[in-house]
Motif scaffolding. Structure first.
Motif, PDB file in Angstrom:
ATOM      1  N   GLY A   1      -5.491   0.381   0.710  1.00 40.70           N
ATOM      2  CA  GLY A   1      -4.799   1.304   1.630  1.00 40.70           C
ATOM      3  C   GLY A   1      -4.489   0.611   2.943  1.00 40.70           C
ATOM      4  N   MET A   2      -5.506  -0.063   3.490  1.00 37.44           N
ATOM      5  CA  MET A   2      -5.321  -0.795   4.748  1.00 37.44           C
ATOM      6  C   MET A   2      -4.348  -1.955   4.554  1.00 37.44           C
ATOM      7  SD  MET A   2      -6.860   0.280   7.386  1.00 37.44           S
ATOM      8  CE  MET A   2      -6.914  -1.177   8.409  1.00 37.44           C
ATOM      9  N   GLY A   3      -4.496  -2.625   3.407  1.00 39.21           N
ATOM     10  CA  GLY A   3      -3.610  -3.756   3.118  1.00 39.21           C
ATOM     11  C   GLY A   3      -2.161  -3.333   3.116  1.00 39.21           C
ATOM     12  N   ALA A   4      -1.898  -2.148   2.529  1.00 43.45           N
ATOM     13  CA  ALA A   4      -0.510  -1.666   2.446  1.00 43.45           C
ATOM     14  C   ALA A   4       0.073  -1.441   3.833  1.00 43.45           C
ATOM     15  CB  ALA A   4      -0.466  -0.372   1.632  1.00 43.45           C
ATOM     16  N   ILE A   5      -0.715  -0.811   4.711  1.00 38.00           N
ATOM     17  CA  ILE A   5      -0.158  -0.492   6.041  1.00 38.00           C
ATOM     18  C   ILE A   5      -0.023  -1.759   6.893  1.00 38.00           C
ATOM     19  CG2 ILE A   5      -2.245   0.090   7.381  1.00 38.00           C
ATOM     20  CD1 ILE A   5      -0.622   2.530   8.333  1.00 38.00           C
ATOM     21  N   VAL A   6      -0.984  -2.666   6.773  1.00 39.68           N
ATOM     22  CA  VAL A   6      -0.886  -3.919   7.539  1.00 39.68           C
ATOM     23  C   VAL A   6       0.337  -4.706   7.059  1.00 39.68           C
ATOM     24  CG1 VAL A   6      -2.002  -6.143   7.975  1.00 39.68           C
ATOM     25  CG2 VAL A   6      -3.331  -4.046   8.140  1.00 39.68           C
ATOM     26  N   LEU A   7       0.542  -4.699   5.742  1.00 44.01           N
ATOM     27  CA  LEU A   7       1.712  -5.395   5.190  1.00 44.01           C
ATOM     28  C   LEU A   7       3.007  -4.729   5.686  1.00 44.01           C
ATOM     29  CD1 LEU A   7       2.623  -7.627   3.232  1.00 44.01           C
ATOM     30  CD2 LEU A   7       2.576  -5.950   1.383  1.00 44.01           C
TER      31      LEU A   7
ATOM     32  N   ALA B   1       3.480  -5.680   9.296  1.00 45.62           N
ATOM     33  CA  ALA B   1       3.812  -7.111   9.415  1.00 45.62           C
ATOM     34  C   ALA B   1       5.260  -7.362   8.982  1.00 45.62           C
ATOM     35  CB  ALA B   1       2.847  -7.940   8.578  1.00 45.62           C
ATOM     36  N   LEU B   2       5.665  -6.722   7.880  1.00 43.80           N
ATOM     37  CA  LEU B   2       7.054  -6.883   7.419  1.00 43.80           C
ATOM     38  C   LEU B   2       8.034  -6.317   8.442  1.00 43.80           C
ATOM     39  CD1 LEU B   2       6.836  -5.988   3.609  1.00 43.80           C
ATOM     40  CD2 LEU B   2       7.522  -8.177   4.597  1.00 43.80           C
ATOM     41  N   ALA B   3       7.694  -5.127   8.954  1.00 41.16           N
ATOM     42  CA  ALA B   3       8.569  -4.496   9.960  1.00 41.16           C
ATOM     43  C   ALA B   3       8.673  -5.390  11.192  1.00 41.16           C
ATOM     44  CB  ALA B   3       8.026  -3.123  10.326  1.00 41.16           C
TER      45      ALA B   3
ATOM     46  N   THR C   1      12.354   1.164  11.871  1.00 39.76           N
ATOM     47  CA  THR C   1      12.086   0.031  10.984  1.00 39.76           C
ATOM     48  C   THR C   1      10.733   0.220  10.302  1.00 39.76           C
ATOM     49  OG1 THR C   1      13.166  -1.291  12.682  1.00 39.76           O
ATOM     50  CG2 THR C   1      12.130  -2.497  10.883  1.00 39.76           C
ATOM     51  N   ILE C   2       9.722   0.625  11.070  1.00 40.19           N
ATOM     52  CA  ILE C   2       8.378   0.803  10.495  1.00 40.19           C
ATOM     53  C   ILE C   2       8.415   1.866   9.395  1.00 40.19           C
ATOM     54  CG2 ILE C   2       6.007   1.513  10.972  1.00 40.19           C
ATOM     55  CD1 ILE C   2       6.355   0.520  13.813  1.00 40.19           C
ATOM     56  N   ILE C   3       9.066   2.991   9.683  1.00 42.73           N
ATOM     57  CA  ILE C   3       9.099   4.097   8.703  1.00 42.73           C
ATOM     58  C   ILE C   3       9.847   3.653   7.439  1.00 42.73           C
ATOM     59  CG2 ILE C   3      10.011   6.412   8.246  1.00 42.73           C
ATOM     60  CD1 ILE C   3       9.397   7.071  11.195  1.00 42.73           C
ATOM     61  N   LEU C   4      10.989   2.998   7.624  1.00 43.10           N
ATOM     62  CA  LEU C   4      11.781   2.564   6.469  1.00 43.10           C
ATOM     63  C   LEU C   4      11.011   1.553   5.612  1.00 43.10           C
ATOM     64  CD1 LEU C   4      15.425   2.181   7.762  1.00 43.10           C
ATOM     65  CD2 LEU C   4      14.653   3.517   5.803  1.00 43.10           C
ATOM     66  N   VAL C   5      10.408   0.552   6.281  1.00 45.04           N
ATOM     67  CA  VAL C   5       9.641  -0.452   5.538  1.00 45.04           C
ATOM     68  C   VAL C   5       8.463   0.209   4.824  1.00 45.04           C
ATOM     69  CG1 VAL C   5       8.164  -2.491   5.774  1.00 45.04           C
ATOM     70  CG2 VAL C   5      10.318  -2.384   7.001  1.00 45.04           C
TER      71      VAL C   5
END
Lengths: 251, 328
Positions: free
Chosen positions: B124-130, B133-135, B146-150
């Motif tokens: 769960g944490m990995g998904a949000i950090v990723l 980071a991508l955003a 950007t954060i919401i879309l990513v």
């Protein structure tokens, strides 16, 4: 106070600001005018530290890009077009947010007496002290804009940048806003840089004008706005427009 | 003050109901007596009601409260940081990541203690950090859109992986689906002991950012102009609130809507200031979750409903009422 030397900036696809230079000294106001898309608002964002730039901008002797957000906001505040409001805060709480940069405390206690006095004074200045407990989402557009002006004043900056701040204001409050800000700058040896579409208002704010065209300074200086310059920059027959306006008034 | 008193009384009432109601009814006086006995009494009391209360209902009610509080505070933070009244950790892929982690543990047949919560939390944490980071890579200013879309794209992508795994290992599908629906059943004091300090520390940490959270609701440019270091503060708050959600759902599965309902109820009652919004969201969300769990385990004559189903069934219309009634 603020020095720009050969500044370039944009949003990634290309530069919107192309080599602009000028200096803002204490007690000196500046009006920036120019047609849509010429880079006026972008220039203000660069000066507020919101956009990266190339060239040199010195704020109080320090390069702007090296200054922390707190240092910039302690010296420069910006009053822009109002953001949409999604959450309800009281007028007082909204204006108190302007004190953030001067108060590092993370505790939940009440604001200091000094902060409360500054906020009260800012609310008095915009004639909204009697509405201080009201929910800002329940106020008219004009009142909301005055709340944001009060918050800008509570920030106690040295320079206020104005980006079309009179959009929601009626004529009376437009005139009052400009008068108040001019007095604010003069009293404290501070400065105002304003982007205003209405050329009368722009000239009322300051006779020191920067005329922009295609991201460059087409002209800059005291009392430089002439019919010929406006015709060249805005690509309209200014004399004909003025004649037409006068006709309407006469009728 | 009156509103605060109502919330405290309502919480106490829900707590008494959560302890008292069930297949064996424990009257309020018995509850008070058992508490008194536990802390001040002497000798051993091994009556059935005492055991049901201390070993089953009390840890379950406390866990429900802690999970509800953690999810609600996380929702309040996400909504303010992303400036979107409908945002939650789930928007940014926490539940998708946690589901994938749970699926991997279930499919791999791992049975070590806390392997499921650990995997749920880490993924769960990995998904949000990723997602952040991508955003951040795509948009240097880390703007909300950007954060919401990513987050949404990543969520869909991770969900697709989980669905693919489920299609390949159908024999484990039921267990995963039940985990995804959320339940407090069979969770004891160990879960409370782990989750309580995480939730308390997380909520207090977030409370330290109450002024930044207030300012951020006015928009990114406004917040920067007032002096907030948006990039840093946004990272800190998103990760902190994702940690709250991640640790909560890791133990009990995915439970939605409490993170939307509680902050909106509190905003209506107490205003938007985060110094009140954060603790009150914790209280209201915790109470709401205890109530949902009470309904989930008592509404059927035999067995119980997944609590995630109850929170959605109650929460969705309630949220619509609270949110749209305000708009008139």
């Amino acid at each position: 106070m603020l020095i720009l030397k050969d500044v370039y900036a944009g949003y990634g696809a290309g530069d919107v600001i192309n080599g602009v230079s000028f200096t803002i000294n204490p007690g000196e106001n500046l009006s920036i005018i120019g047609p849509n898309g010429c880079g006026k608002s972008t220039l203000l964002k660069v000066m507020a530290g919101l956009l990266p730039y190339r060239g040199e901008i010195m704020l109080g002797g320090q390069p702007l890009h090296r200054a922390s957000r707190r240092v910039i906001s302690a010296k420069i505040a910006m009053l822009s077009q109002m953001p949409p409001l999604y959450f309800s805060y009281s007028v007082y709480d909204t204006v108190m947010m302007g004190r953030y940069v001067h108060n590092k405390s993370r505790w939940l206690g009440r604001p200091s007496d000094g902060d409360r006095k500054i906020v009260d004074d800012a609310l008095k200045a915009v004639n909204l002290l009697h509405e201080k407990d009201k929910d800002i989402t329940k106020l008219s557009g004009g009142q909301q804009q005055r709340v944001f002006l009060a918050r800008t004043l509570a920030q106690q900056p040295e320079i206020i940048l104005l980006d079309e701040p009179t959009n929601h204001l009626d004529l009376k409050h437009q005139i009052e806003l400009i008068h108040y800000l001019k007095a604010w700058a003069k009293d404290g040896n501070r400065a105002i840089v304003g982007v205003l579409h209405d050329i009368n208002q722009a000239l009322n704010l300051s006779s020191n004008v920067l005329v922009m065209q295609n991201g460059k300074a087409a002209a800059h200086g005291e009392n430089i706005v002439t019919e010929t310059l406006l015709e060249k920059v805005y690509e309209v027959d200014v004399a004909a427009y003025m004649r037409q306006s006068l006709e309407i008034w006469r009728k | 003050m009156k509103k605060l008193a109502i919330i405290v009384l309502a919480l106490l009432a829900v707590f008494m109901l959560a302890i008292g109601l069930g297949s064996v009814y424990i009257p309020p006086l018995e509850i008070v007596r058992a508490v008194w006995y536990r802390f001040f009494g002497a000798g051993e009391d091994i009556s059935g009601a005492y055991i049901i209360m201390w070993e089953l209902r009390l840890p379950r009610a406390l866990l429900a409260f802690i999970v509800g509080a953690a999810l609600s505070v996380s929702g309040a933070v996400m909504q303010s940081v992303l400036r979107n009244p409908l945002a939650s950790s789930f928007t940014l892929g926490v539940s998708s990541g946690a589901s994938l982690g749970a699926a991997l543990v279930i499919f791999a047949g791992m049975s070590a203690l806390f392997s499921l919560p650990t995997a749920g939390f880490l993924f769960g944490m990995g998904a949000i950090v990723l997602a952040i980071a991508l955003a951040s890579k795509m948009d240097g200013r880390l703007e909300n859109n950007t954060i919401i879309l990513v987050g949404m794209v990543l969520s869909l992508f991770v969900n697709a992986i989980t669905t693919m795994l489920m299609a390949m290992r159908r024999e484990y599908m039921e267990r995963l689906v039940f985990w995804q629906m959320g339940s407090f059943s069979m969770r004891g004091w160990e879960a409370v002991a782990i989750l309580a300090p995480v939730a308390i520390i997380g909520i207090i940490f977030i409370l330290f950012y109450h002024r930044e959270l207030d300012i951020m609701t006015f928009g990114e440019n406004e917040a920067q102009l007032i002096g907030v270091n948006m990039r840093r503060v946004k990272w800190v708050l998103l990760v902190a609130s994702a940690a709250l959600t991640g640790s909560a759902i890791a133990f009990v599965g995915i439970i939605g809507f409490v993170d939307l309902v509680a902050p909106h109820v509190v905003r209506r009652a107490f205003g938007a200031r985060h110094r009140l919004l954060i603790p009150m969201s914790a209280a209201v969300g915790g109470g709401f979750m205890m109530l949902c769990d009470l309904v989930a385990r008592t509404v059927l004559p035999v067995g119980e409903l997944p609590v995630g189903v109850v929170s959605a069934l109650v929460g969705a219309p309630f949220f619509a009422y609270v949110y749209f009634a305000k708009r008139g």
